[in-house]
Scaffold this motif. Structure first.
Motif, PDB file in Angstrom:
ATOM      1  N   THR A  27       7.760   6.123  -4.443  1.00  0.00           N
ATOM      2  CA  THR A  27       6.723   6.849  -3.709  1.00  0.00           C
ATOM      3  C   THR A  27       6.685   8.331  -4.047  1.00  0.00           C
ATOM      4  O   THR A  27       6.018   9.106  -3.365  1.00  0.00           O
ATOM      5  N   VAL A  28       7.395   8.739  -5.101  1.00  0.00           N
ATOM      6  CA  VAL A  28       7.252  10.116  -5.600  1.00  0.00           C
ATOM      7  C   VAL A  28       5.816  10.312  -6.072  1.00  0.00           C
ATOM      8  O   VAL A  28       5.282   9.494  -6.835  1.00  0.00           O
TER       9      VAL A  28
ATOM     10  N   LEU B  27       0.853  -1.193   0.000  1.00  0.00           N
ATOM     11  CA  LEU B  27       0.000   0.000   0.000  1.00  0.00           C
ATOM     12  C   LEU B  27       0.883   1.234   0.000  1.00  0.00           C
ATOM     13  O   LEU B  27       1.799   1.353   0.822  1.00  0.00           O
ATOM     14  N   ALA B  28       0.612   2.169  -0.925  1.00  0.00           N
ATOM     15  CA  ALA B  28       1.324   3.455  -0.934  1.00  0.00           C
ATOM     16  C   ALA B  28       0.276   4.566  -0.891  1.00  0.00           C
ATOM     17  O   ALA B  28      -0.288   4.846   0.151  1.00  0.00           O
TER      18      ALA B  28
ATOM     19  N   VAL C 176      11.770   4.044 -10.884  1.00  0.00           N
ATOM     20  CA  VAL C 176      11.698   4.030 -12.347  1.00  0.00           C
ATOM     21  C   VAL C 176      12.899   4.788 -12.862  1.00  0.00           C
ATOM     22  O   VAL C 176      13.242   5.867 -12.351  1.00  0.00           O
ATOM     23  N   LEU C 177      13.574   4.244 -13.865  1.00  0.00           N
ATOM     24  CA  LEU C 177      14.742   4.876 -14.459  1.00  0.00           C
ATOM     25  C   LEU C 177      14.389   5.475 -15.809  1.00  0.00           C
ATOM     26  O   LEU C 177      13.956   4.764 -16.723  1.00  0.00           O
ATOM     27  N   LEU C 178      14.569   6.773 -15.927  1.00  0.00           N
ATOM     28  CA  LEU C 178      14.358   7.471 -17.190  1.00  0.00           C
ATOM     29  C   LEU C 178      15.712   7.583 -17.879  1.00  0.00           C
ATOM     30  O   LEU C 178      16.631   8.220 -17.345  1.00  0.00           O
ATOM     31  N   PRO C 179      15.886   6.964 -19.052  1.00  0.00           N
ATOM     32  CA  PRO C 179      17.216   6.838 -19.640  1.00  0.00           C
ATOM     33  C   PRO C 179      17.768   8.140 -20.198  1.00  0.00           C
ATOM     34  O   PRO C 179      17.020   9.030 -20.627  1.00  0.00           O
TER      35      PRO C 179
ATOM     36  N   ALA D  98      -1.942  12.387  -4.243  1.00  0.00           N
ATOM     37  CA  ALA D  98      -1.851  11.189  -3.404  1.00  0.00           C
ATOM     38  C   ALA D  98      -1.187  10.026  -4.125  1.00  0.00           C
ATOM     39  O   ALA D  98      -0.458   9.239  -3.516  1.00  0.00           O
ATOM     40  N   ALA D  99      -1.438   9.894  -5.421  1.00  0.00           N
ATOM     41  CA  ALA D  99      -0.959   8.730  -6.180  1.00  0.00           C
ATOM     42  C   ALA D  99       0.562   8.735  -6.294  1.00  0.00           C
ATOM     43  O   ALA D  99       1.192   9.785  -6.439  1.00  0.00           O
ATOM     44  N   THR D 100       1.145   7.541  -6.258  1.00  0.00           N
ATOM     45  CA  THR D 100       2.597   7.399  -6.328  1.00  0.00           C
ATOM     46  C   THR D 100       3.026   6.800  -7.663  1.00  0.00           C
ATOM     47  O   THR D 100       2.221   6.226  -8.403  1.00  0.00           O
ATOM     48  N   THR D 101       4.306   6.916  -7.939  1.00  0.00           N
ATOM     49  CA  THR D 101       4.856   6.371  -9.183  1.00  0.00           C
ATOM     50  C   THR D 101       4.650   4.864  -9.262  1.00  0.00           C
ATOM     51  O   THR D 101       4.137   4.338 -10.262  1.00  0.00           O
ATOM     52  N   GLY D 102       5.029   4.151  -8.213  1.00  0.00           N
ATOM     53  CA  GLY D 102       4.869   2.704  -8.226  1.00  0.00           C
ATOM     54  C   GLY D 102       3.422   2.274  -8.251  1.00  0.00           C
ATOM     55  O   GLY D 102       3.044   1.333  -8.964  1.00  0.00           O
TER      56      GLY D 102
END
Length: 331
Positions: free
Chosen positions: A72-73, A28-29, A215-218, A106-110
Protein backbone atom coordinates in the motif's frame (compact mmCIF):
# COMPACT_ATOMS: atom_id res chain seq x y z
CA UNK A 1 -26.51 0.30 -9.48
CA UNK A 2 -24.88 -3.03 -8.68
CA UNK A 3 -24.93 -3.81 -4.97
CA UNK A 4 -21.89 -5.25 -3.19
CA UNK A 5 -20.70 -5.90 0.34
CA UNK A 6 -17.94 -3.78 1.88
CA UNK A 7 -15.41 -5.29 4.30
CA UNK A 8 -12.59 -3.52 6.14
CA UNK A 9 -10.30 -6.24 7.58
CA UNK A 10 -7.88 -5.61 10.41
CA UNK A 11 -5.09 -7.83 9.15
CA UNK A 12 -3.80 -9.60 6.05
CA UNK A 13 -5.17 -12.88 7.36
CA UNK A 14 -8.61 -11.34 7.91
CA UNK A 15 -8.51 -9.96 4.36
CA UNK A 16 -7.73 -13.38 2.89
CA UNK A 17 -10.45 -15.00 4.98
CA UNK A 18 -12.98 -12.35 3.95
CA UNK A 19 -12.17 -12.96 0.29
CA UNK A 20 -12.79 -16.69 0.78
CA UNK A 21 -16.25 -16.04 2.22
CA UNK A 22 -17.29 -13.73 -0.64
CA UNK A 23 -16.91 -15.50 -4.01
CA UNK A 24 -16.40 -12.83 -6.65
CA UNK A 25 -14.83 -10.35 -4.21
CA UNK A 26 -12.14 -7.82 -5.16
CA UNK A 27 -9.45 -6.27 -3.00
CA UNK A 28 -9.56 -2.46 -2.90
CA UNK A 29 -6.63 -0.15 -2.09
CA UNK A 30 -6.20 3.13 -4.01
CA UNK A 31 -8.96 2.15 -6.43
CA UNK A 32 -7.61 4.23 -9.31
CA UNK A 33 -8.35 1.48 -11.83
CA UNK A 34 -10.97 -0.63 -10.09
CA UNK A 35 -13.33 2.24 -9.27
CA UNK A 36 -13.28 3.39 -12.91
CA UNK A 37 -14.20 -0.10 -14.06
CA UNK A 38 -16.97 -0.27 -11.47
CA UNK A 39 -18.45 2.96 -12.78
CA UNK A 40 -18.37 1.64 -16.34
CA UNK A 41 -19.98 -1.65 -15.33
CA UNK A 42 -16.99 -3.64 -16.54
CA UNK A 43 -16.24 -5.02 -13.07
CA UNK A 44 -19.13 -6.23 -10.87
CA UNK A 45 -17.67 -7.61 -7.65
CA UNK A 46 -19.84 -9.18 -4.99
CA UNK A 47 -17.73 -7.53 -2.28
CA UNK A 48 -14.94 -4.98 -1.90
CA UNK A 49 -12.35 -5.87 0.70
CA UNK A 50 -10.62 -2.62 1.66
CA UNK A 51 -6.93 -3.32 2.34
CA UNK A 52 -5.88 0.32 2.08
CA UNK A 53 -5.47 0.71 5.84
CA UNK A 54 -3.57 -2.47 6.53
CA UNK A 55 0.01 -1.97 7.82
CA UNK A 56 1.57 -2.55 4.40
CA UNK A 57 2.72 1.03 3.76
CA UNK A 58 6.40 0.85 4.72
CA UNK A 59 9.61 0.74 2.70
CA UNK A 60 12.14 -1.34 4.62
CA UNK A 61 15.84 -2.10 4.24
CA UNK A 62 16.48 -5.82 4.65
CA UNK A 63 19.70 -7.35 6.08
CA UNK A 64 20.77 -8.77 2.71
CA UNK A 65 20.77 -5.31 1.10
CA UNK A 66 17.42 -5.66 -0.65
CA UNK A 67 14.50 -3.27 -0.24
CA UNK A 68 10.98 -4.38 0.72
CA UNK A 69 8.16 -2.17 -0.53
CA UNK A 70 4.79 -2.67 1.13
CA UNK A 71 1.79 -3.19 -1.13
CA UNK A 72 0.00 0.00 0.00
CA UNK A 73 2.98 2.33 -0.45
CA UNK A 74 1.74 5.15 -2.69
CA UNK A 75 3.35 5.52 -6.09
CA UNK A 76 4.37 9.11 -5.36
CA UNK A 77 6.05 8.11 -2.07
CA UNK A 78 7.89 5.24 -3.71
CA UNK A 79 9.18 7.44 -6.54
CA UNK A 80 10.41 10.06 -4.07
CA UNK A 81 12.09 7.71 -1.60
CA UNK A 82 15.84 8.52 -1.53
CA UNK A 83 16.77 4.83 -1.41
CA UNK A 84 14.79 4.12 -4.55
CA UNK A 85 16.09 7.18 -6.37
CA UNK A 86 19.68 6.32 -5.48
CA UNK A 87 19.73 2.53 -5.84
CA UNK A 88 16.95 1.88 -8.37
CA UNK A 89 16.59 5.04 -10.49
CA UNK A 90 14.81 3.12 -13.27
CA UNK A 91 11.91 2.50 -10.88
CA UNK A 92 11.62 6.11 -9.76
CA UNK A 93 11.73 7.30 -13.38
CA UNK A 94 9.08 4.78 -14.45
CA UNK A 95 6.72 5.80 -11.66
CA UNK A 96 7.08 9.50 -12.43
CA UNK A 97 6.27 8.87 -16.10
CA UNK A 98 2.97 7.19 -15.23
CA UNK A 99 -0.49 8.73 -14.82
CA UNK A 100 -0.68 12.17 -13.16
CA UNK A 101 0.48 13.58 -9.85
CA UNK A 102 -3.01 13.24 -8.37
CA UNK A 103 -3.28 9.59 -9.37
CA UNK A 104 0.22 8.77 -8.14
CA UNK A 105 -0.76 10.18 -4.74
CA UNK A 106 -3.63 7.65 -4.55
CA UNK A 107 -2.32 4.63 -6.47
CA UNK A 108 -0.60 1.86 -4.51
CA UNK A 109 2.22 -0.52 -5.34
CA UNK A 110 0.02 -3.60 -5.30
CA UNK A 111 -2.83 -1.91 -7.14
CA UNK A 112 -0.51 -0.67 -9.88
CA UNK A 113 0.70 -4.21 -10.49
CA UNK A 114 -2.86 -5.57 -10.63
CA UNK A 115 -4.46 -2.97 -12.88
CA UNK A 116 -6.21 -4.64 -15.78
CA UNK A 117 -4.47 -5.10 -19.09
CA UNK A 118 -6.96 -3.26 -21.27
CA UNK A 119 -7.83 -1.21 -24.31
CA UNK A 120 -10.80 1.09 -25.10
CA UNK A 121 -12.85 -1.85 -26.40
CA UNK A 122 -12.55 -3.59 -23.03
CA UNK A 123 -14.17 -0.57 -21.41
CA UNK A 124 -16.98 -0.26 -23.99
CA UNK A 125 -19.84 -2.57 -23.08
CA UNK A 126 -21.33 -2.18 -26.56
CA UNK A 127 -18.29 -3.79 -28.23
CA UNK A 128 -17.21 -7.45 -28.20
CA UNK A 129 -14.18 -8.18 -26.04
CA UNK A 130 -12.77 -11.59 -25.15
CA UNK A 131 -11.09 -10.13 -22.08
CA UNK A 132 -14.38 -8.78 -20.70
CA UNK A 133 -16.62 -11.58 -22.00
CA UNK A 134 -14.67 -14.65 -23.17
CA UNK A 135 -15.79 -15.97 -26.54
CA UNK A 136 -17.36 -12.75 -27.84
CA UNK A 137 -14.46 -11.74 -30.11
CA UNK A 138 -11.86 -8.98 -30.29
CA UNK A 139 -13.21 -5.74 -31.75
CA UNK A 140 -9.73 -4.19 -31.79
CA UNK A 141 -8.35 -6.54 -34.43
CA UNK A 142 -10.43 -5.02 -37.21
CA UNK A 143 -10.92 -1.72 -35.41
CA UNK A 144 -8.61 0.97 -34.11
CA UNK A 145 -5.44 -0.73 -32.91
CA UNK A 146 -2.67 1.83 -33.34
CA UNK A 147 -1.79 1.52 -29.63
CA UNK A 148 -1.98 -2.27 -29.42
CA UNK A 149 0.45 -5.17 -29.11
CA UNK A 150 3.17 -6.19 -31.54
CA UNK A 151 4.65 -8.99 -29.40
CA UNK A 152 3.01 -12.04 -27.87
CA UNK A 153 -0.54 -11.23 -28.93
CA UNK A 154 -3.14 -13.79 -30.00
CA UNK A 155 -6.31 -13.96 -32.06
CA UNK A 156 -8.19 -13.49 -28.79
CA UNK A 157 -6.58 -10.26 -27.57
CA UNK A 158 -4.12 -7.58 -28.67
CA UNK A 159 -4.26 -5.28 -25.61
CA UNK A 160 -1.07 -3.99 -23.97
CA UNK A 161 -0.18 -3.93 -20.31
CA UNK A 162 -0.45 -0.36 -18.94
CA UNK A 163 1.96 -0.30 -15.97
CA UNK A 164 5.24 1.61 -16.24
CA UNK A 165 6.28 0.43 -12.79
CA UNK A 166 5.93 -3.25 -13.72
CA UNK A 167 8.30 -2.80 -16.68
CA UNK A 168 10.99 -1.35 -14.41
CA UNK A 169 10.44 -4.07 -11.79
CA UNK A 170 10.77 -6.77 -14.45
CA UNK A 171 14.14 -5.40 -15.57
CA UNK A 172 15.28 -5.19 -11.94
CA UNK A 173 14.49 -8.87 -11.24
CA UNK A 174 12.07 -7.78 -8.51
CA UNK A 175 9.78 -10.28 -6.82
CA UNK A 176 6.18 -10.06 -5.65
CA UNK A 177 5.18 -11.32 -2.20
CA UNK A 178 1.72 -12.91 -2.08
CA UNK A 179 -0.40 -14.17 0.78
CA UNK A 180 -3.38 -16.43 0.14
CA UNK A 181 -5.48 -19.28 1.48
CA UNK A 182 -2.58 -21.70 0.94
CA UNK A 183 0.03 -19.48 2.62
CA UNK A 184 2.68 -17.15 1.25
CA UNK A 185 4.87 -17.30 -1.83
CA UNK A 186 7.12 -15.14 -4.01
CA UNK A 187 6.91 -14.74 -7.78
CA UNK A 188 9.31 -12.85 -10.05
CA UNK A 189 7.57 -9.85 -11.59
CA UNK A 190 8.69 -11.00 -15.05
CA UNK A 191 6.82 -14.30 -14.52
CA UNK A 192 3.73 -12.88 -12.81
CA UNK A 193 1.91 -11.79 -15.98
CA UNK A 194 0.35 -13.96 -18.68
CA UNK A 195 0.25 -13.68 -22.43
CA UNK A 196 -3.34 -13.70 -23.72
CA UNK A 197 -3.43 -17.01 -25.59
CA UNK A 198 -7.02 -18.25 -25.56
CA UNK A 199 -7.69 -16.84 -22.09
CA UNK A 200 -7.09 -13.07 -22.19
CA UNK A 201 -9.47 -12.64 -19.24
CA UNK A 202 -6.59 -13.85 -17.03
CA UNK A 203 -4.02 -11.09 -16.75
CA UNK A 204 -1.73 -12.74 -14.19
CA UNK A 205 -0.89 -16.04 -12.52
CA UNK A 206 -2.30 -14.87 -9.19
CA UNK A 207 -4.28 -17.56 -7.40
CA UNK A 208 -7.83 -17.11 -6.12
CA UNK A 209 -7.90 -15.04 -2.94
CA UNK A 210 -4.22 -14.11 -3.01
CA UNK A 211 -3.26 -10.62 -1.87
CA UNK A 212 -0.07 -8.80 -2.85
CA UNK A 213 1.65 -7.81 0.40
CA UNK A 214 4.98 -6.45 -0.85
CA UNK A 215 7.52 -6.13 -3.65
CA UNK A 216 11.15 -7.07 -3.07
CA UNK A 217 13.83 -5.07 -4.85
CA UNK A 218 16.93 -7.30 -4.91
CA UNK A 219 20.36 -6.37 -3.65
CA UNK A 220 21.86 -7.72 -6.90
CA UNK A 221 20.50 -4.81 -8.93
CA UNK A 222 20.86 -2.12 -6.26
CA UNK A 223 23.19 0.62 -7.42
CA UNK A 224 23.58 -0.81 -10.92
CA UNK A 225 23.16 1.96 -13.55
CA UNK A 226 19.59 1.95 -14.82
CA UNK A 227 17.09 4.13 -16.67
CA UNK A 228 13.56 4.19 -18.08
CA UNK A 229 12.47 5.84 -21.30
CA UNK A 230 8.87 6.17 -22.51
CA UNK A 231 7.30 7.31 -25.77
CA UNK A 232 3.67 8.46 -25.60
CA UNK A 233 1.22 10.71 -27.40
CA UNK A 234 1.29 13.46 -24.77
CA UNK A 235 3.62 14.49 -21.98
CA UNK A 236 1.55 13.15 -19.10
CA UNK A 237 -1.39 10.91 -18.23
CA UNK A 238 -0.87 8.64 -21.23
CA UNK A 239 0.02 4.97 -21.59
CA UNK A 240 3.25 4.04 -23.34
CA UNK A 241 3.28 3.52 -27.07
CA UNK A 242 6.68 1.96 -26.41
CA UNK A 243 8.88 2.11 -23.35
CA UNK A 244 12.04 0.45 -22.15
CA UNK A 245 13.67 -0.21 -18.78
CA UNK A 246 17.37 -1.05 -18.78
CA UNK A 247 19.72 -2.17 -16.01
CA UNK A 248 23.30 -2.25 -17.29
CA UNK A 249 26.67 -2.75 -15.66
CA UNK A 250 29.83 -2.68 -17.73
CA UNK A 251 33.21 -3.87 -16.39
CA UNK A 252 36.41 -3.43 -18.41
CA UNK A 253 34.38 -2.60 -21.50
CA UNK A 254 32.30 -5.79 -21.30
CA UNK A 255 28.64 -6.14 -20.29
CA UNK A 256 28.76 -7.73 -16.86
CA UNK A 257 25.08 -7.48 -15.87
CA UNK A 258 22.01 -6.60 -17.92
CA UNK A 259 18.24 -6.50 -17.64
CA UNK A 260 16.00 -5.15 -20.40
CA UNK A 261 12.21 -4.96 -20.45
CA UNK A 262 9.82 -3.31 -22.90
CA UNK A 263 6.45 -1.75 -22.15
CA UNK A 264 3.61 -0.85 -24.48
CA UNK A 265 4.40 -3.75 -26.82
CA UNK A 266 2.64 -6.75 -25.28
CA UNK A 267 -0.02 -8.08 -22.95
CA UNK A 268 2.62 -8.12 -20.19
CA UNK A 269 5.89 -6.33 -19.47
CA UNK A 270 8.15 -7.89 -22.08
CA UNK A 271 11.46 -9.12 -20.69
CA UNK A 272 13.92 -9.00 -23.59
CA UNK A 273 15.70 -12.29 -22.97
CA UNK A 274 17.20 -12.52 -26.48
CA UNK A 275 18.74 -9.08 -26.06
CA UNK A 276 20.11 -9.92 -22.63
CA UNK A 277 21.68 -13.21 -23.74
CA UNK A 278 23.34 -11.51 -26.69
CA UNK A 279 24.77 -8.72 -24.55
CA UNK A 280 25.99 -10.58 -21.49
CA UNK A 281 29.75 -10.90 -21.83
CA UNK A 282 29.86 -8.90 -25.07
CA UNK A 283 31.80 -5.67 -25.61
CA UNK A 284 29.60 -2.72 -24.69
CA UNK A 285 29.03 -0.46 -27.65
CA UNK A 286 26.58 0.70 -30.33
CA UNK A 287 27.13 -2.25 -32.66
CA UNK A 288 26.53 -4.86 -29.97
CA UNK A 289 23.52 -2.96 -28.66
CA UNK A 290 21.94 -2.62 -32.08
CA UNK A 291 22.37 -6.30 -32.91
CA UNK A 292 21.05 -7.47 -29.54
CA UNK A 293 17.92 -5.28 -29.68
CA UNK A 294 17.26 -6.39 -33.25
CA UNK A 295 17.28 -10.03 -32.11
CA UNK A 296 14.39 -9.32 -29.71
CA UNK A 297 12.30 -7.18 -32.00
CA UNK A 298 12.66 -9.67 -34.86
CA UNK A 299 9.89 -11.59 -33.05
CA UNK A 300 7.43 -8.71 -33.42
CA UNK A 301 4.25 -9.28 -35.44
CA UNK A 302 2.83 -5.82 -36.09
CA UNK A 303 -0.79 -5.34 -37.01
CA UNK A 304 -2.22 -3.17 -39.77
CA UNK A 305 -1.70 0.17 -38.02
CA UNK A 306 1.03 -0.25 -35.42
CA UNK A 307 4.22 -1.28 -37.24
CA UNK A 308 5.69 2.08 -36.16
CA UNK A 309 6.08 0.62 -32.66
CA UNK A 310 8.98 -1.61 -33.68
CA UNK A 311 11.43 1.16 -34.72
CA UNK A 312 10.09 3.33 -31.88
CA UNK A 313 10.97 0.66 -29.31
CA UNK A 314 14.30 -0.01 -31.02
CA UNK A 315 15.33 3.64 -30.89
CA UNK A 316 14.29 4.03 -27.25
CA UNK A 317 16.25 0.94 -26.24
CA UNK A 318 19.39 1.95 -28.11
CA UNK A 319 19.24 5.45 -26.65
CA UNK A 320 19.08 4.13 -23.08
CA UNK A 321 21.75 1.47 -23.60
CA UNK A 322 24.18 3.93 -25.13
CA UNK A 323 23.53 6.49 -22.39
CA UNK A 324 24.15 3.96 -19.62
CA UNK A 325 27.31 2.49 -21.14
CA UNK A 326 30.48 4.25 -19.93
CA UNK A 327 32.30 6.30 -22.53
CA UNK A 328 35.58 4.56 -23.53
CA UNK A 329 38.65 6.32 -22.24
CA UNK A 330 40.66 8.23 -24.84
CA UNK A 331 44.22 6.94 -25.18
Amino acid sequence: MNGFAYVRPGSVQEAVEAHATHPGAHYLAGGTNLVDLLKLGVERPTALIDVGRLPLDRIEDLPDGSLRVGATVRNSDLAADPRVRDRYPVLSQALLSGASGQLRNAATTGGNLLQRTRCPYFQDLDKPCNKREPGTGCAARDGVHRDHAVLGHSDSCIATHPSDMAVALAALDAQIELQGPDGGRRVPVADFYRLPGEHPERDTWIRPGELITAVLLPAATAGVPSAYRKARDRASYAFALASVAVVLRVADGVVDQVGVAFGGLAHRPWRARHTELALLGAPAGPDAFEGAVALELAHAEPLRDNAYKVPLARNRALDVLNRLAPTPAVA
